[in-house]
Design a protein around this motif. Structure first.
Motif, PDB file in Angstrom:
ATOM      1  N   TYR A 168      34.233  24.236  34.287  1.00  0.00           N
ATOM      2  CA  TYR A 168      35.696  24.176  34.344  1.00  0.00           C
ATOM      3  C   TYR A 168      36.214  22.741  34.262  1.00  0.00           C
ATOM      4  CZ  TYR A 168      35.484  29.104  35.629  1.00  0.00           C
ATOM      5  OH  TYR A 168      35.258  30.461  35.611  1.00  0.00           O
ATOM      6  N   TYR A 179      33.800  38.370  30.235  1.00  0.00           N
ATOM      7  CA  TYR A 179      34.828  39.234  30.810  1.00  0.00           C
ATOM      8  C   TYR A 179      34.408  39.828  32.162  1.00  0.00           C
ATOM      9  CZ  TYR A 179      37.369  39.035  26.396  1.00  0.00           C
ATOM     10  OH  TYR A 179      38.075  38.595  25.289  1.00  0.00           O
ATOM     11  N   LEU A 208      40.126  24.881  27.352  1.00  0.00           N
ATOM     12  CA  LEU A 208      40.517  26.219  26.919  1.00  0.00           C
ATOM     13  C   LEU A 208      40.966  27.022  28.132  1.00  0.00           C
ATOM     14  CD1 LEU A 208      37.519  26.984  24.520  1.00  0.00           C
ATOM     15  CD2 LEU A 208      39.701  25.894  23.973  1.00  0.00           C
ATOM     16  N   SER A 209      42.070  27.735  27.978  1.00  0.00           N
ATOM     17  CA  SER A 209      42.639  28.432  29.128  1.00  0.00           C
ATOM     18  C   SER A 209      42.636  29.942  28.988  1.00  0.00           C
ATOM     19  CB  SER A 209      44.083  27.952  29.368  1.00  0.00           C
ATOM     20  OG  SER A 209      44.854  28.120  28.194  1.00  0.00           O
ATOM     21  N   SER A 210      42.122  30.466  27.887  1.00  0.00           N
ATOM     22  CA  SER A 210      42.118  31.912  27.682  1.00  0.00           C
ATOM     23  C   SER A 210      40.798  32.350  27.062  1.00  0.00           C
ATOM     24  CB  SER A 210      43.271  32.323  26.763  1.00  0.00           C
ATOM     25  OG  SER A 210      43.124  33.669  26.359  1.00  0.00           O
ATOM     26  N   GLU A 211      40.325  33.542  27.489  1.00  0.00           N
ATOM     27  CA  GLU A 211      39.083  34.072  26.933  1.00  0.00           C
ATOM     28  C   GLU A 211      39.165  34.240  25.417  1.00  0.00           C
ATOM     29  OE1 GLU A 211      40.628  35.291  29.559  1.00  0.00           O
ATOM     30  OE2 GLU A 211      39.244  35.914  31.152  1.00  0.00           O
ATOM     31  N   ILE A 212      40.343  34.563  24.919  1.00  0.00           N
ATOM     32  CA  ILE A 212      40.521  34.781  23.485  1.00  0.00           C
ATOM     33  C   ILE A 212      40.149  33.525  22.690  1.00  0.00           C
ATOM     34  CG2 ILE A 212      42.216  35.263  21.673  1.00  0.00           C
ATOM     35  CD1 ILE A 212      43.728  36.963  23.733  1.00  0.00           C
ATOM     36  N   PHE A 213      40.555  32.352  23.214  1.00  0.00           N
ATOM     37  CA  PHE A 213      40.244  31.098  22.528  1.00  0.00           C
ATOM     38  C   PHE A 213      38.756  30.765  22.593  1.00  0.00           C
ATOM     39  CE2 PHE A 213      44.750  30.148  23.982  1.00  0.00           C
ATOM     40  CZ  PHE A 213      45.307  30.421  22.743  1.00  0.00           C
ATOM     41  N   SER A 231      40.929  26.254  33.708  1.00  0.00           N
ATOM     42  CA  SER A 231      40.712  26.016  32.284  1.00  0.00           C
ATOM     43  C   SER A 231      39.278  25.520  32.085  1.00  0.00           C
ATOM     44  CB  SER A 231      41.720  25.006  31.736  1.00  0.00           C
ATOM     45  OG  SER A 231      41.649  23.784  32.432  1.00  0.00           O
ATOM     46  N   GLU A 244      37.284  37.043  36.295  1.00  0.00           N
ATOM     47  CA  GLU A 244      38.374  36.200  35.826  1.00  0.00           C
ATOM     48  C   GLU A 244      37.992  34.724  35.870  1.00  0.00           C
ATOM     49  OE1 GLU A 244      41.983  36.918  37.901  1.00  0.00           O
ATOM     50  OE2 GLU A 244      42.109  39.026  37.333  1.00  0.00           O
ATOM     51  N   LEU A 245      38.592  33.972  34.937  1.00  0.00           N
ATOM     52  CA  LEU A 245      38.367  32.538  34.914  1.00  0.00           C
ATOM     53  C   LEU A 245      39.040  31.895  36.122  1.00  0.00           C
ATOM     54  CD1 LEU A 245      39.038  31.792  31.131  1.00  0.00           C
ATOM     55  CD2 LEU A 245      36.824  32.003  32.267  1.00  0.00           C
TER      56      LEU A 245
END
Length: 366
Positions: free
Chosen positions: A295, A326, A258-263, A333, A329-330
């Motif tokens: 990661y 949040y 997963l590459s985005s917090e939204i996912f 991925s 930052e990540l």
């Protein structure tokens, strides 16, 4: 030498390749063949390997891809935890025929204190042999055992004559046994620590014993004191029938990174639901929420927050987990997410007491 300290008779029972052995027991076609319990997918991990598979270097926690590369004939079998729990319960019932002082470590291993036992048998060695025979009769599975004066030595000893064997380390043999032991076989010394010890010229228990406490504390922090004690046969922990958890958690490894917090939010919701289920089942709540992020390059990041009241509700857990997600930052991925709850409300139930050290110089029949 102070004779007021208690001397215990501890047995560590460890089932041989438990998950894999259960699968071979239930499916005769798998017997004698290299099998691995776990997923065979690209992201799969070996949960357990039969002894036939171990000959090819297949080990638990190894990626399924590497395991298959090591052993092309490897047969993957899906884990059946309900079945493993069923047999584990049978095994524990055997333990309770001998003592109520049983401390399970997992489904397939446990400590037993048989200093005073229900059979009135003064020999821990004979009790261990009898228990292993009873397990075989009840389940059709083999177990190994270690017998000694404390949990640490019993745990180390149970690995000496695996599979389907046992090892007794009598009180007068403890110090010599530990001095001769390869440092990698010390319980609590992992691969990274062993490499560090090698670099310091520590290869055996004897080498470890020659290092002063100050040196070990400097090189290994709090663990230094532990190493200093156990190599001298001192391990104070009693067998605790009711182990109080320090934390409760749930996590998920994803088939795709997963590459985005939204996912990740949807996944975190499912994880929080599972955590809530486990907390309610155990009637536990906690104050410290920890978010675990692994990661794609396998680096691990944890973020924690402690609140002023106990929680067990999935919505409150999720709210805190989101805040932690949040927080920064990540870095890459993500292949795994987990949520755990610590600082639990079990502490009030625990009666704190000082555990007396066990001196190994005392002698009595094992």
């Amino acid at each position: 030498m102070d004779n007021d300290f208690p001397m215990r008779k501890i047995i560590h029972v460890d089932m041989d390749a438990f998950y894999a052995s259960v699968e071979q027991l239930d499916n005769p076609e798998l017997r004698g063949k290299p099998i691995a319990v776990g997923g065979s997918s690209q992201r799969g991990v070996v949960a357990a390997a039969s002894y036939e598979a171990r000959k090819f270097g297949v080990r638990s926690a190894m990626s399924s891809v590497l395991a298959k590369r090591n052993c092309p004939e490897l047969i993957f079998v899906k884990a059946r935890f309900d079945r493993y729990k069923e047999i584990s319960k049978q095994i524990r019932n055997v333990f309770y025929e001998y003592t109520d002082l049983v401390e399970p470590l997992s489904l397939d291993e446990a400590y037993l204190d048989v200093t005073v036992n229900k059979k009135g048998n003064p020999s821990a060695t004979l009790i261990a042999k009898e228990i292993r025979q009873r397990i075989l009769e009840e389940t059709g599975l083999n177990a190994s055992a270690g017998i000694s004066v404390n949990k640490f030595i019993a745990k180390v000893a149970s690995d000496i004559n695996k599979p389907n064997g046992q090892k007794t380390v009598n009180p007068e043999e403890v110090l010599g046994f530990l001095e001769d032991l390869d440092i990698r076989k010390f319980y609590g010394v992992g691969k990274v620590t062993a490499e560090k010890m090698y670099g310091l010229g520590i290869f055996t228990g004897k080498d470890l014993k020659e290092r002063p406490l100050e040196f070990l504390a400097e090189k290994f922090g709090k663990s230094g004191s532990y190493y200093y004690q156990v190599v001298r046969g001192i391990h104070n922990s009693e067998v605790k029938p009711h182990r109080i958890p320090k934390s409760v958690g749930a996590e998920r490894t994803f088939s795709e990174n997963l590459s985005s917090e939204i996912f990740m939010l949807e996944r975190l919701e499912h994880i929080a639901e599972e955590l809530e289920r486990r907390l309610k089942k155990s009637k536990i709540a906690g104050k410290t929420v920890t978010l675990k992020i692994k990661y794609s390059d396998f680096t691990l990041n944890t973020r924690s927050k402690t609140i002023s009241y106990f929680i067990a509700d999935k919505n409150l857990i999720l709210e805190t987990a989101k805040e932690l997600l949040y927080q920064e930052e990540l870095q890459n991925s993500v292949r795994l997410l987990g949520i755990s709850l610590a600082n639990l409300n079990t502490g009030d139930k625990k009666e704190k007491r000082r555990e007396e050290p066990v001196l190994v110089q005392l002698k009595f029949d094992f």
